[in-house]
Design a protein around this motif. Structure first.
Motif, PDB file in Angstrom:
ATOM      1  N   TRP A 218       0.805  -1.229   0.000  1.00 32.82           N
ATOM      2  CA  TRP A 218       0.000   0.000   0.000  1.00 32.82           C
ATOM      3  C   TRP A 218       0.835   1.274   0.000  1.00 32.82           C
ATOM      4  CZ3 TRP A 218      -4.534  -0.794  -1.675  1.00 32.82           C
ATOM      5  CH2 TRP A 218      -5.226  -1.968  -1.356  1.00 32.82           C
TER       6      TRP A 218
ATOM      7  N   MET B 106      -7.381  13.719   2.815  1.00 28.23           N
ATOM      8  CA  MET B 106      -7.352  12.679   1.795  1.00 28.23           C
ATOM      9  C   MET B 106      -6.356  12.980   0.671  1.00 28.23           C
ATOM     10  SD  MET B 106     -10.493  10.816  -0.229  1.00 28.23           S
ATOM     11  CE  MET B 106     -10.861  12.220  -1.285  1.00 28.23           C
TER      12      MET B 106
ATOM     13  N   PHE C 252      -3.039  10.329  -0.100  1.00 26.11           N
ATOM     14  CA  PHE C 252      -2.822   9.583  -1.345  1.00 26.11           C
ATOM     15  C   PHE C 252      -1.648  10.110  -2.156  1.00 26.11           C
ATOM     16  CE2 PHE C 252      -7.308   8.210  -0.633  1.00 26.11           C
ATOM     17  CZ  PHE C 252      -7.012   6.863  -0.484  1.00 26.11           C
TER      18      PHE C 252
ATOM     19  N   ARG D  50      -1.149   4.140  -1.789  1.00 28.05           N
ATOM     20  CA  ARG D  50      -1.917   3.744  -2.967  1.00 28.05           C
ATOM     21  C   ARG D  50      -3.410   3.860  -2.688  1.00 28.05           C
ATOM     22  NH1 ARG D  50       1.660   1.232  -6.370  1.00 28.05           N
ATOM     23  NH2 ARG D  50       3.522   0.336  -5.381  1.00 28.05           N
ATOM     24  N   ARG D  51      -4.146   4.235  -3.699  1.00 27.19           N
ATOM     25  CA  ARG D  51      -5.604   4.271  -3.590  1.00 27.19           C
ATOM     26  C   ARG D  51      -6.141   2.842  -3.509  1.00 27.19           C
ATOM     27  NH1 ARG D  51      -8.206   9.007  -4.329  1.00 27.19           N
ATOM     28  NH2 ARG D  51      -6.918  10.770  -5.026  1.00 27.19           N
ATOM     29  N   GLY D  52      -7.212   2.688  -2.770  1.00 24.62           N
ATOM     30  CA  GLY D  52      -7.791   1.381  -2.555  1.00 24.62           C
ATOM     31  C   GLY D  52      -7.597   0.908  -1.133  1.00 24.62           C
ATOM     32  N   ASN D  53      -6.665   1.542  -0.431  1.00 24.43           N
ATOM     33  CA  ASN D  53      -6.453   1.191   0.972  1.00 24.43           C
ATOM     34  C   ASN D  53      -7.260   2.135   1.848  1.00 24.43           C
ATOM     35  OD1 ASN D  53      -5.492   0.250   3.414  1.00 24.43           O
ATOM     36  ND2 ASN D  53      -3.729   1.632   3.387  1.00 24.43           N
ATOM     37  N   GLU D  54      -8.266   1.634   2.492  1.00 27.16           N
ATOM     38  CA  GLU D  54      -9.117   2.462   3.345  1.00 27.16           C
ATOM     39  C   GLU D  54      -8.721   2.355   4.818  1.00 27.16           C
ATOM     40  OE1 GLU D  54     -11.087   4.435   1.742  1.00 27.16           O
ATOM     41  OE2 GLU D  54     -10.579   3.434  -0.138  1.00 27.16           O
TER      42      GLU D  54
END
Length: 254
Positions: free
Chosen positions: A95, A130, A134, A138-142
Motif C-alpha cells: 500500500w 485525503m 494519497f 496507494r488508492r484502494g487502501n481504506e
C-alpha cells in the motif's frame, strides 16, 4: 491512576524532545508513526479543526494538513508545525508508494479513545487530509499505513497573518501562515498607546487572547517560536481595524 497519567505525560514529553532535536538538525533520522485519512469532503473549511483555522487556504496551508495525536499536539502548541512524511515501503510494500514524500501542517487534533486506538498516548499518529494521504499511499487502501516522519522547517508564502476577533475588551487573535518551526511558544501585543508588550494567553489552538481594550489604535505583535526564534511585527494592524479582519505582515520566520 495518577501515576499512569504522570508517566504518560513524561513519555509524550520525551518523544516531543526527540522530534525537536530532529528539527534542529541534531539527529537527522526519521521516527516511526502511522497514518490514516479522514473524510472525502475536502472543503478547506473542514480541515482547520481543533487549531481554530477557519479555512486552511486562507491560513496559508492548503490541503496538505493533518490531525495529530496528543503526543504531537501538545495541547495546541503544535498548531502550524510542519512534518515531512513518507510511507514506510519496507514495512508495507503493498500500500505504500515508494520514495514519495510530503510535507503537512498540523491543523487539528486526533483525540484518543483510551481503548488502544492509534491516537492514544504515547503513539505518534497522523490523520491526514485525503489528498495528502494519497500522495504517499496507494488508492484502494481504506485503512492505515506505517509512515516515517521528521520535523522540518515550514516554508510559507508572504508574511505572518493576524486575524482579529472578539468584542470590546475581549480580543482573540488567530495567528497563521507562520514559517520557521511554525509552532508558537509565546505571543505579545502592544497597542500604539502602550509603552510595553502585553502577553497574550493561548485560548485554544492557534488562537491567543487578551482582556484589555485595543480598539482604535495601531497594533504590533511579538512572537517566539518553540525553536526559540523571536520576531516583532510593528504596526501590522492599522488603527481603523475591525473585528473579523485579517492583516498580513511583511515579516516572516525563516
Amino acid at each position: 491512576m495518577g501515576s499512569f497519567v504522570i508517566l504518560s505525560v513524561l513519555v509524550c514529553q520525551f518523544f516531543y524532545f526527540v522530534s525537536l532535536l530532529n528539527l534542529k538538525g541534531v539527529n537527522g533520522g526519521w521516527l516511526d508513526a502511522h497514518a490514516t485519512f479522514y473524510g472525502a469532503n475536502q472543503s478547506p473549511a473542514t480541515l482547520g479543526g481543533a487549531c481554530g483555522y477557519d479555512n486552511t487556504f486562507h491560513a496559508g496551508f492548503g490541503v496538505n494538513t493533518a490531525a495529530v495525536s496528543g503526543a504531537l499536539y501538545r495541547g495546541g502548541e503544535a498548531c502550524g508545525a510542519c512534518y515531512q512524511l513518507m510511507c514506510n515501503y519496507r514495512a508495507d510494500p503493498k500500500w505504500c508508494l515508494r520514495r514519495s514524500v510530503i510535507t503537512v501542517t498540523a491543523t487539528n487534533f486526533c483525540p484518543p479513545n483510551n481503548n488502544g486506538g492509534w491516537c492514544d498516548p504515547p503513539r505518534h499518529h497522523f490523520d491526514m487530509s485525503m489528498p495528502a494521504f494519497f500522495r504517499i499511499a496507494r488508492r484502494g487502501n481504506e485503512g492505515i499505513v506505517p509512515v516515517l516522519y521528521r520535523r522540518v522547517s515550514c516554508t510559507r508564502r508572504g508574511g505572518v497573518r493576524f486575524t482579529l476577533r472578539g468584542q470590546s475588551n475581549f480580543n482573540l487573535v488567530m495567528i497563521s501562515n507562520v514559517g520557521g518551526s511554525g509552532d508558537i511558544r509565546a505571543a505579545w501585543v502592544r497597542g500604539a498607546r502602550a509603552r510595553s508588550w502585553a502577553p497574550l494567553n493561548r485560548n485554544w489552538g492557534a488562537n491567543w487572547q487578551s482582556s484589555f481594550d485595543l480598539r482604535n489604535q495601531k497594533l504590533s505583535f511579538k512572537l517566539t517560536l518553540v525553536d526559540g526564534k523571536t520576531l516583532e511585527f510593528f504596526n501590522v494592524v492599522p488603527s481603523t481595524w475591525r473585528f473579523g479582519q485579517t492583516f498580513s505582515s511583511r515579516n516572516q520566520f525563516s
